[in-house]
Design an enzyme around this catalytic site. Structure first.
Site, PDB file in Angstrom:
ATOM      1  N   SER A 258       0.858  -1.422   0.524  1.00 49.42           N
ATOM      2  CA  SER A 258       0.064  -0.330   0.221  1.00 49.42           C
ATOM      3  C   SER A 258       0.786   1.204  -0.027  1.00 49.42           C
ATOM      4  O   SER A 258       1.933   0.919   0.411  1.00 49.42           O
ATOM      5  CB  SER A 258      -0.599   0.409   1.331  1.00 49.42           C
ATOM      6  OG  SER A 258      -1.170   1.248   1.098  1.00 49.42           O
TER       7      SER A 258
ATOM      8  N   TYR B 195      -3.559   0.076   9.610  1.00 47.47           N
ATOM      9  CA  TYR B 195      -3.280  -0.424   8.808  1.00 47.47           C
ATOM     10  C   TYR B 195      -2.263  -0.261   8.294  1.00 47.47           C
ATOM     11  O   TYR B 195      -1.274  -1.040   7.321  1.00 47.47           O
ATOM     12  CB  TYR B 195      -4.170   0.750   7.703  1.00 47.47           C
ATOM     13  CG  TYR B 195      -3.999  -0.096   6.436  1.00 47.47           C
ATOM     14  CD1 TYR B 195      -3.726   0.784   5.526  1.00 47.47           C
ATOM     15  CD2 TYR B 195      -5.083  -1.050   6.122  1.00 47.47           C
ATOM     16  CE1 TYR B 195      -3.914   0.193   4.074  1.00 47.47           C
ATOM     17  CE2 TYR B 195      -5.084  -1.417   4.442  1.00 47.47           C
ATOM     18  CZ  TYR B 195      -4.695  -0.861   3.076  1.00 47.47           C
ATOM     19  OH  TYR B 195      -5.011  -1.220   1.993  1.00 47.47           O
TER      20      TYR B 195
HETATM   21  P1  NAP Z   1     -11.935  -5.042  -0.408  1.00 41.54           P
HETATM   22  O1  NAP Z   1     -12.883  -4.061  -1.852  1.00 41.54           O
HETATM   23  O2  NAP Z   1     -12.211  -4.679   1.035  1.00 41.54           O
HETATM   24  O3  NAP Z   1     -12.060  -6.292  -0.724  1.00 41.54           O
HETATM   25  C1  NAP Z   1     -10.903  -7.276   0.253  1.00 41.54           C
HETATM   26  C2  NAP Z   1     -10.942  -8.321   0.320  1.00 41.54           C
HETATM   27  O4  NAP Z   1     -10.501  -8.839   1.385  1.00 41.54           O
HETATM   28  C3  NAP Z   1     -12.474  -9.295   0.398  1.00 41.54           C
HETATM   29  O5  NAP Z   1     -12.831  -9.930  -0.780  1.00 41.54           O
HETATM   30  C4  NAP Z   1     -12.579  -9.461   1.575  1.00 41.54           C
HETATM   31  O6  NAP Z   1     -13.907 -10.056   1.452  1.00 41.54           O
HETATM   32  C5  NAP Z   1     -11.488 -10.118   1.494  1.00 41.54           C
HETATM   33  N1  NAP Z   1     -10.998 -10.588   3.464  1.00 41.54           N
HETATM   34  C6  NAP Z   1     -11.453  -9.607   4.415  1.00 41.54           C
HETATM   35  N2  NAP Z   1     -10.570 -10.408   5.539  1.00 41.54           N
HETATM   36  C7  NAP Z   1     -10.554 -11.473   4.912  1.00 41.54           C
HETATM   37  C8  NAP Z   1     -10.160 -12.190   5.930  1.00 41.54           C
HETATM   38  N3  NAP Z   1     -10.070 -13.038   7.343  1.00 41.54           N
HETATM   39  N4  NAP Z   1      -9.789 -14.272   4.799  1.00 41.54           N
HETATM   40  C9  NAP Z   1     -10.063 -14.105   3.414  1.00 41.54           C
HETATM   41  N5  NAP Z   1     -11.060 -12.349   3.062  1.00 41.54           N
HETATM   42  C10 NAP Z   1     -10.687 -11.639   4.114  1.00 41.54           C
HETATM   43  O7  NAP Z   1     -10.682  -4.618  -0.652  1.00 41.54           O
HETATM   44  P2  NAP Z   1      -9.832  -3.837  -2.031  1.00 41.54           P
HETATM   45  O8  NAP Z   1     -10.168  -2.614  -2.415  1.00 41.54           O
HETATM   46  O9  NAP Z   1      -9.504  -4.496  -3.114  1.00 41.54           O
HETATM   47  O10 NAP Z   1      -8.105  -4.661  -1.855  1.00 41.54           O
HETATM   48  C11 NAP Z   1      -7.921  -5.229  -1.841  1.00 41.54           C
HETATM   49  C12 NAP Z   1      -5.819  -5.731  -0.935  1.00 41.54           C
HETATM   50  O11 NAP Z   1      -5.587  -4.283  -1.606  1.00 41.54           O
HETATM   51  C13 NAP Z   1      -5.944  -5.536   0.811  1.00 41.54           C
HETATM   52  O12 NAP Z   1      -5.284  -5.582   1.382  1.00 41.54           O
HETATM   53  C14 NAP Z   1      -5.851  -3.836   0.453  1.00 41.54           C
HETATM   54  O13 NAP Z   1      -5.466  -3.497   2.251  1.00 41.54           O
HETATM   55  C15 NAP Z   1      -4.849  -3.335  -0.489  1.00 41.54           C
HETATM   56  N6  NAP Z   1      -5.255  -1.896  -0.897  1.00 41.54           N
HETATM   57  C16 NAP Z   1      -6.100  -1.415  -1.210  1.00 41.54           C
HETATM   58  C17 NAP Z   1      -6.203  -0.365  -1.913  1.00 41.54           C
HETATM   59  C18 NAP Z   1      -7.232   0.617  -2.275  1.00 41.54           C
HETATM   60  O14 NAP Z   1      -7.604   1.647  -2.704  1.00 41.54           O
HETATM   61  N7  NAP Z   1      -8.382  -0.035  -2.651  1.00 41.54           N
HETATM   62  C19 NAP Z   1      -4.892  -0.169  -2.006  1.00 41.54           C
HETATM   63  C20 NAP Z   1      -3.856   0.189  -1.658  1.00 41.54           C
HETATM   64  C21 NAP Z   1      -3.927  -1.446  -0.938  1.00 41.54           C
HETATM   65  P3  NAP Z   1     -15.244 -10.191   2.687  1.00 41.54           P
HETATM   66  O15 NAP Z   1     -16.050  -9.112   1.634  1.00 41.54           O
HETATM   67  O16 NAP Z   1     -16.054 -11.063   2.999  1.00 41.54           O
HETATM   68  O17 NAP Z   1     -15.063  -9.478   4.059  1.00 41.54           O
HETATM   69  C1  GCO Z   2      -7.118   5.588   3.422  1.00 42.22           C
HETATM   70  C2  GCO Z   2      -7.172   4.269   1.925  1.00 42.22           C
HETATM   71  C3  GCO Z   2      -6.025   3.688   1.935  1.00 42.22           C
HETATM   72  C4  GCO Z   2      -5.857   2.599   0.621  1.00 42.22           C
HETATM   73  C5  GCO Z   2      -4.723   2.390  -0.144  1.00 42.22           C
HETATM   74  C6  GCO Z   2      -3.799   3.631  -0.003  1.00 42.22           C
HETATM   75  O1  GCO Z   2      -8.322   4.988   3.727  1.00 42.22           O
HETATM   76  O2  GCO Z   2      -5.911   6.030   2.912  1.00 42.22           O
HETATM   77  O3  GCO Z   2      -7.613   3.306   2.175  1.00 42.22           O
HETATM   78  O4  GCO Z   2      -5.255   3.016   2.902  1.00 42.22           O
HETATM   79  O5  GCO Z   2      -6.844   1.512   1.002  1.00 42.22           O
HETATM   80  O6  GCO Z   2      -4.240   1.328   1.271  1.00 42.22           O
HETATM   81  O7  GCO Z   2      -2.252   2.629  -1.338  1.00 42.22           O
END
Ligand code: NAP
Ligand code: GCO
Length: 267
Positions: A147, A160
């Protein structure tokens, strides 16, 4: 030599955790297009079913498993089942994750632990479950979804940021410990991606105006926009394929340039 062949995932089994939707779905879809057999997990059967239907609608024959990445016994059981039903896992993407946006001094220790458990202990548990078979097979790829918060802090995301900072170092440590077994472990650091996890940061205000955080992120991103989950597919494919066999312990930031930019000056 056909350089494009080095990006093929033909004959490979890829496990993407938490990939019923969101970033995991975007990455798994790209892997499927490159020939991989997709397996994924989610904590709820209904979401696994929903994910399977979505993959099917996209022409992807993915197999879903109900499994909580923090439950070591359940993870070991799932990996064993995948090996029996689909094949040895060649590629693991530790994508499953949560965030809790709470000011640190208002966050309980239990809430802090829950984020660390899913976002850091989970990748440890799942990586530990798949590495032995990767060693036996003579190769493996592990991609940890890090992230911006692996590098930067911001208000309300202490747990986080701690987890994602730790995940960056777990990535480097798996590289250090298993690089000589032909296992490459790298990270992807997405910028701000339009998924359910960030939906609260993009919600329209009562007066119909854009969320202040939405405006803030667009001013901090050179491209001036949120990224789409599908934009993570090709960078992840690079790290999952033979094209990156000489890349290890690297965090590839797919952030539209946020980390390189001081932000647009107010007009
Ligand atoms: P999301 O839409 O919230 O999806 C997260 C997924 O993880 C969901 O399918 C959720 O299932 C699953 N999950 C949560 N807890 C779990 C557990 N204990 N065991 C198995 N599955 C679990 O998140 P996203 O935005 O796609 O993010 C995916 C990854 O990218 C995360 O690691 C997040 O930190 C990272 N990330 C996101 C962003 C962003 O801007 N979106 C940026 C950087 C990094 P449920 O629906 O059942 O909870
Ligand atoms: C926030 C966002 C971020 C993104 C991501 C950025 O609250 O700032 O959720 O944490 O999820 O991790 O890279």
């Amino acid at each position: 030599m056909d350089i494009l062949k080095s990006f093929s995932l033909e004959g490979k089994v890829a496990l993407v955790t938490g990939a019923s939707y969101g970033i995991g779905y975007g990455i798994a879809s790209a892997f499927a297009a490159a020939g991989a057999k997709i397996v994924f997990n989610d904590i709820k059967q209904e979401l696994v079913d929903k994910g399977m239907a979505a993959y099917k609608a996209d022409g992807i024959d993915a197999k879903g498993y109900v499994c909580d990445v923090t439950d070591e016994n359940a993870v070991n059981e799932m990996v064993k089942k995948i090996e029996e039903e689909v094949g040895v896992i060649d590629i693991l993407v530790n994508n499953a994750g949560i965030i809790k946006r709470i000011p640190m001094c208002e966050m309980t220790a239990e809430q802090f632990r829950q984020v660390i458990d899913i976002d850091l202990n989970g990748p440890f548990i799942v990586s530990k479950a798949v590495i032995p078979s990767m060693i036996k097979k003579g190769h493996g790829k592990i991609i940890n979804i890090c992230s911006m918060m692996s590098e930067l802090g911001r208000e309300t995301v202490s747990a986080y940021a701690a987890a994602k900072g730790g995940l960056k170092m777990l990535t480097r440590n798996i590289c250090a410990e298993y690089g000589d077994k032909n296992i490459q472990c790298n990270g992807i650091g997405p910028g701000y991606i339009a998924t359910p996890q960030t939906a609260p940061l993009r919600e329209k205000q009562a007066d119909g105006s854009r969320h202040p955080f939405d405006q803030f992120i667009c001013s901090r991103t050179p491209a001036g926009r949120w990224l789409d989950p599908s934009e993570l597919g090709a960078p992840a494919l690079f790290l999952a394929s033979d094209a990156s066999n000489a890349v290890n312990g690297h965090i590839l930031y797919v952030d539209g340039g946020i980390l390189a930019y001081i932000g647009k000056q107010p007009s």
